[in-house]
Design a protein around this motif. Structure first.
Motif: not given
Length: 439
Positions: A114-130, A166-170, A181-187
């Motif tokens: 909400l402050r303008g950041a992208h989403i890094y891998a550790p912050g993703v709690l859930a992603m739907e299959s597929g 967002g647009q999925v990158l991982m 474990p990965v790091s970097g921008i996930a979304v």
């Protein structure tokens, strides 16, 4: 699906009035404000390396590349000539689409988005299959904190809030691989609910993403070339480097912090400033009253510094948006004034006669702001309040032993109708400027 009504998104922030130390009317005004993100983005330009005009051209080019003709406006303020502001975008395009898959992030990540950041891998709690690479997803923040990491189905919860697209990158197999474990921008966020441009963090050696009140704080300190300045609680070093830039990298700045990891983390920022000396030391023991010798390392003798910045440890309740339901316990909140008084008790004797002490916090509680100033004035009659200029915030809140004239010398950044700059939306912050009487 969007920002819920105030009683809901303020869940967990329903603090007792006696903890915040504000009246009920003020409390009702503060809570909804704390739960919303500031919409203005601010960068501090390193004028030792580049000009504000040159950096503005570079920043505008990046924004045009991202947003084309809808690029947000970049502008400055005369009171903070080293700062550039980026206006928010139109939020009408931030629409939820039920045809998209959903992605869940924790509240800390959600606040950053909400402050303008992208989403890094550790912050993703859930992603739907597929969910596929480059696919657009609806991004939600999990307010109650009940979503299990790695959840593959749509998270059914009435207390999740939609925060953007967002647009999925991982993909899932990358995010939840325990062996690798990965790091970097996930979304990569395309839009968010607040309209803050989704730039990530463009900070580099030429400019730093920094909150406006933090810049005001150092301007209030007004450090001069050749002076000796103490930054008592320096990490992460952003204000320290600002001090050095205003001093033209001439003089001595002692940057002190009691955490080895925090000192290590800020070393990279300080290395290009020859006037800064970083020390791992507990600032509550910074004064050595048993000696009058000059020292290059803490503890220091009385009257060792021309100016002191005490950006004190605090409850941090001014950091917006406050999405987390797990607010600090009452006892933890009430412990901060004790620490702040201890630090001030060290700062006052370290200040030379005629010297300047700036006390600041990134919180909104009277107990950590106006009450600390009131206590300092009673305990140290050699101190007097002076005007905290430039004045971009509102006056302090009234107390029985702080009159209206004294309150007007303070600066409080909050949801006040008296704010000098209505079009600037900032975090919560407090600044007081004190001067020690000349000998």
């Amino acid at each position: 699906m969007f920002y819920p009504k105030t009683p809901f998104y303020g869940k967990g922030l329903q603090l007792e009035t006696e903890i915040l130390k504000v009246n009920s009317g003020e409390l009702k005004k503060i809570l909804p404000w704390l739960c919303k993100a500031p919409r203005t983005t601010t960068y501090r330009i390193n004028t030792l390396r580049t000009s504000v005009a040159d950096y503005k051209v570079k920043l505008e080019a990046k924004l045009i590349a991202l947003y084309g003709p809808k690029a947000p406006r970049v502008y400055g303020l005369k009171d903070l000539p080293e700062m550039l502001c980026i206006s928010p975008l139109d939020t009408t395009e931030n629409k939820y689409d039920d045809c998209r898959k959903e992605l869940i992030v924790d509240t800390s990540c959600g606040a950053a988005v909400l402050r303008g950041a992208h989403i890094y891998a550790p912050g993703v709690l859930a992603m739907e299959s597929g969910t596929q690479l480059q696919e657009l997803v609806n991004v939600f923040a999990d307010l109650p904190g009940k979503c299990k990491r790695g959840t593959a189905t749509r998270y059914d919860c009435d207390e999740k809030i939609f925060i953007g697209v967002g647009q999925v990158l991982m993909q899932r197999h990358q995010l939840y691989n325990k062996e690798q474990p990965v790091s970097g921008i996930a979304v990569r966020m395309l839009t968010n609910l607040t309209g803050v441009p989704t730039l990530g963090d463009l900070s580099d050696a030429d400019a730093l993403l920094q909150n406006l009140p933090s810049m005001v704080c150092v301007r209030v300190l007004d450090p001069q070339p050749g002076e000796r300045v103490l930054d008592m609680c320096a990490a992460p070093g952003n204000k320290t480097t600002h001090i050095a830039e205003l001093m033209g990298n001439r003089g001595t700045i002692i940057a002190m912090d009691n955490s080895a990891s925090r000192v290590r983390s800020m070393t990279g920022k300080l290395v290009n400033y020859s006037c800064i000396e970083a020390h791992l030391f507990d600032a509550t023991k910074a004064w050595d009253g048993s000696t009058d010798r000059d020292s290059t390392a803490p503890p220091f003798a009385s009257s060792s510094f021309d100016r002191i910045l005490l950006d004190a440890p605090c409850s941090g309740l001014g950091n917006r948006p406050q999405l987390c339901c797990n607010i600090k316990q009452s006892k933890v909140l009430q412990s901060y004034p004790h620490i702040q008084r201890n630090l001030l008790s060290q700062a006052v004797p370290l200040l030379r006669p005629g010297g300047t002490l700036v006390y600041s916090t990134c919180t909104v509680t009277e107990a950590e702001c106006e009450e600390i100033v009131s206590w300092a004035l009673r305990k140290y009659p050699q101190l007097q309040l002076v005007d905290a200029m430039p004045k971009l915030g509102s006056p302090g809140l009234p107390l029985p032993d702080l009159d209206a004239a004294q309150c007007d010398l303070l600066q409080r950044f909050g949801p006040s109708h008296d704010n000098r700059l209505q079009n600037l939306d900032t975090v919560g912050f407090f600044i007081a400027k004190l001067q020690r009487a000349s000998a």
